[in-house]
Motif scaffolding. Structure first.
Motif, mmCIF file in Angstrom:
data_model
loop_
_atom_site.group_PDB
_atom_site.id
_atom_site.type_symbol
_atom_site.label_atom_id
_atom_site.label_comp_id
_atom_site.label_asym_id
_atom_site.label_seq_id
_atom_site.Cartn_x
_atom_site.Cartn_y
_atom_site.Cartn_z
ATOM 1 N N ALA A 215 0.916 -0.124 10.132
ATOM 2 C CA ALA A 215 -0.003 0.304 9.075
ATOM 3 C C ALA A 215 -1.382 0.606 9.645
ATOM 4 O O ALA A 215 -1.908 -0.154 10.462
ATOM 5 C CB ALA A 215 -0.110 -0.772 7.998
ATOM 6 N N GLU A 216 -1.948 1.703 9.204
ATOM 7 C CA GLU A 216 -3.325 2.062 9.550
ATOM 8 C C GLU A 216 -4.212 2.120 8.307
ATOM 9 O O GLU A 216 -5.379 1.749 8.368
ATOM 10 C CB GLU A 216 -3.346 3.412 10.275
ATOM 11 N N ARG A 217 -3.661 2.583 7.191
ATOM 12 C CA ARG A 217 -4.394 2.636 5.934
ATOM 13 C C ARG A 217 -3.952 1.441 5.085
ATOM 14 O O ARG A 217 -2.758 1.293 4.794
ATOM 15 C CB ARG A 217 -4.118 3.938 5.176
ATOM 16 N N GLY B 221 -9.984 -1.937 13.159
ATOM 17 C CA GLY B 221 -9.362 -0.639 13.384
ATOM 18 C C GLY B 221 -8.551 -0.102 12.232
ATOM 19 O O GLY B 221 -7.819 0.889 12.399
ATOM 20 N N PHE B 222 -8.664 -0.710 11.057
ATOM 21 C CA PHE B 222 -7.906 -0.250 9.899
ATOM 22 C C PHE B 222 -8.825 0.510 8.940
ATOM 23 O O PHE B 222 -10.015 0.231 8.848
ATOM 24 C CB PHE B 222 -7.274 -1.435 9.164
ATOM 25 N N ALA B 223 -8.250 1.454 8.215
ATOM 26 C CA ALA B 223 -8.982 2.179 7.186
ATOM 27 C C ALA B 223 -8.679 1.525 5.841
ATOM 28 O O ALA B 223 -7.527 1.538 5.388
ATOM 29 C CB ALA B 223 -8.575 3.644 7.171
ATOM 30 N N VAL B 224 -9.689 0.923 5.227
ATOM 31 C CA VAL B 224 -9.515 0.297 3.911
ATOM 32 C C VAL B 224 -9.654 1.387 2.861
ATOM 33 O O VAL B 224 -10.755 1.855 2.564
ATOM 34 C CB VAL B 224 -10.544 -0.819 3.689
ATOM 35 N N THR B 225 -8.533 1.807 2.294
ATOM 36 C CA THR B 225 -8.540 2.953 1.382
ATOM 37 C C THR B 225 -8.529 2.553 -0.092
ATOM 38 O O THR B 225 -8.869 3.370 -0.950
ATOM 39 C CB THR B 225 -7.345 3.876 1.667
ATOM 40 N N GLU B 226 -8.142 1.309 -0.388
ATOM 41 C CA GLU B 226 -8.118 0.851 -1.776
ATOM 42 C C GLU B 226 -8.498 -0.629 -1.820
ATOM 43 O O GLU B 226 -8.081 -1.407 -0.960
ATOM 44 C CB GLU B 226 -6.731 1.017 -2.412
ATOM 45 N N VAL C 184 -1.885 3.872 0.703
ATOM 46 C CA VAL C 184 -1.918 2.713 1.587
ATOM 47 C C VAL C 184 -0.566 2.554 2.261
ATOM 48 O O VAL C 184 0.474 2.941 1.716
ATOM 49 C CB VAL C 184 -2.298 1.418 0.836
ATOM 50 N N GLN C 185 -0.594 1.972 3.453
ATOM 51 C CA GLN C 185 0.642 1.709 4.199
ATOM 52 C C GLN C 185 0.994 0.221 4.223
ATOM 53 O O GLN C 185 2.089 -0.144 4.637
ATOM 54 C CB GLN C 185 0.494 2.239 5.622
ATOM 55 N N GLN D 81 6.175 -8.274 -6.913
ATOM 56 C CA GLN D 81 5.879 -6.913 -6.467
ATOM 57 C C GLN D 81 5.732 -6.905 -4.946
ATOM 58 O O GLN D 81 4.627 -6.874 -4.423
ATOM 59 C CB GLN D 81 4.601 -6.383 -7.124
ATOM 60 N N PRO D 82 6.844 -6.947 -4.222
ATOM 61 C CA PRO D 82 6.775 -7.017 -2.760
ATOM 62 C C PRO D 82 6.287 -5.727 -2.109
ATOM 63 O O PRO D 82 5.897 -5.748 -0.939
ATOM 64 C CB PRO D 82 8.208 -7.346 -2.347
ATOM 65 N N PHE D 83 6.305 -4.628 -2.854
ATOM 66 C CA PHE D 83 5.846 -3.345 -2.319
ATOM 67 C C PHE D 83 4.975 -2.644 -3.352
ATOM 68 O O PHE D 83 5.251 -2.716 -4.559
ATOM 69 C CB PHE D 83 7.031 -2.439 -1.951
ATOM 70 N N VAL D 84 3.933 -2.004 -2.884
ATOM 71 C CA VAL D 84 3.136 -1.088 -3.707
ATOM 72 C C VAL D 84 3.534 0.311 -3.265
ATOM 73 O O VAL D 84 3.155 0.761 -2.183
ATOM 74 C CB VAL D 84 1.626 -1.321 -3.516
ATOM 75 N N GLY D 85 4.343 0.972 -4.067
ATOM 76 C CA GLY D 85 4.984 2.185 -3.574
ATOM 77 C C GLY D 85 5.931 1.789 -2.452
ATOM 78 O O GLY D 85 6.846 0.998 -2.651
#
Length: 256
Positions: free
Chosen positions: A121-123, A146-151, A185-186, A204-208
């Motif tokens: 994961a990067e985002r 080094g991660f992009a916090v997108t949400e 997000v990843q 909810q183990p996954f968001v998308g």
């Protein structure tokens, strides 16, 4: 050296003084053969920031409470201290302790980092139980890693309680997770070792397609990898995300 109730590994857990979540969640997360000893980190400082920094900087003294118990790894169950201290100070302290003790030292923040790395994961998305200043520090920390916090989704703190984070409910945490937008997000981390997150992850183990973890969830996974001398992998992490093993223990403990 094998301990009767921990033939696969014994984890020394360092817990903030008023935290009511760490021990119950770890008790449900440990697989058979892994056990823990717990020690409380204390500080008389009047502010949350000062106490958090005390916890991190006094980490060697807190770990000394385990004396000569055959600990296989130390788990630092506090993320706020890492956010305020920053990446360089956290890394330097962990390196010094590992050199001195000869065992892995895992902070909750580093465990989440390793979970993100395991799935490439990067985002990332964050579910924060924190006030604005600590949420901003958390975003800065993950950016520095080094991660992009997108949400970012915010949980409702329990103001007026003994502690606004530790008194949060799983329902409130689940609502904050459900409010996090999917698609950008990843991977997702539910922050804070005081916010109850096991029920929300099971629900909810996954968001998308993005796997959901939390500071406690990732710290248990990473500690088990350390004491069993197993390299962190996407396969093992995703099994934890799906609740394999610990999900049944959670349902039994919670009467579900």
């Amino acid at each position: 050296m094998t301990v009767e109730y921990a033939p696969r590994g014994l984890v020394g857990v360092l817990t903030p003084q008023a935290n009511t979540t760490v021990e119950p969640e770890f008790a449900m997360l440990w697989p058979p053969g892994v056990a823990m000893l717990n020690a409380r980190m204390t500080s008389s400082k009047p502010t949350i920031i000062a106490r958090l920094l005390d916890y991190l900087r006094d980490l060697p003294g807190a770990a000394a409470q385990f004396a000569n118990a055959p600990i296989d790894a130390i788990a630092f169950a506090c993320t706020g201290a890492s956010y305020y201290a920053g990446v360089a100070e956290e890394d330097a302290l962990v390196a010094r302790m590992e050199d001195a003790l000869g065992i892995p030292v895992i902070t909750a923040a580093l465990a989440v980092r390793d979970a993100f790395r395991a799935v490439g994961a990067e985002r990332i998305g964050l579910v924060s139980p924190y006030p604005d200043d600590l949420t901003e520090a958390a975003v800065g920390y993950w950016t520095a890693r080094g991660f992009a916090v997108t949400e970012v989704s915010r949980g409702a703190m329990a103001d007026g309680s003994f502690h606004p984070i530790y008194a949060m409910t799983a329902e409130g945490a689940a609502a904050a997770l459900a409010a996090l937008p999917a698609g950008n997000v990843q991977a997702v981390a539910m922050l804070g070792t005081g916010m109850p997150t096991l029920g929300p992850i099971l629900g909810q183990p996954f968001v998308g397609e993005a796997p959901v973890t939390s500071c406690m969830h990732a710290l248990a996974w990473r500690s088990v990898c350390a004491v069993t001398k197993t390299a962190p992998s996407a396969e093992s992490f995703l099994a934890w995300v799906r609740g394999e093993g610990w999900g049944q223990r959670y349902r039994e403990r919670m009467g579900g």
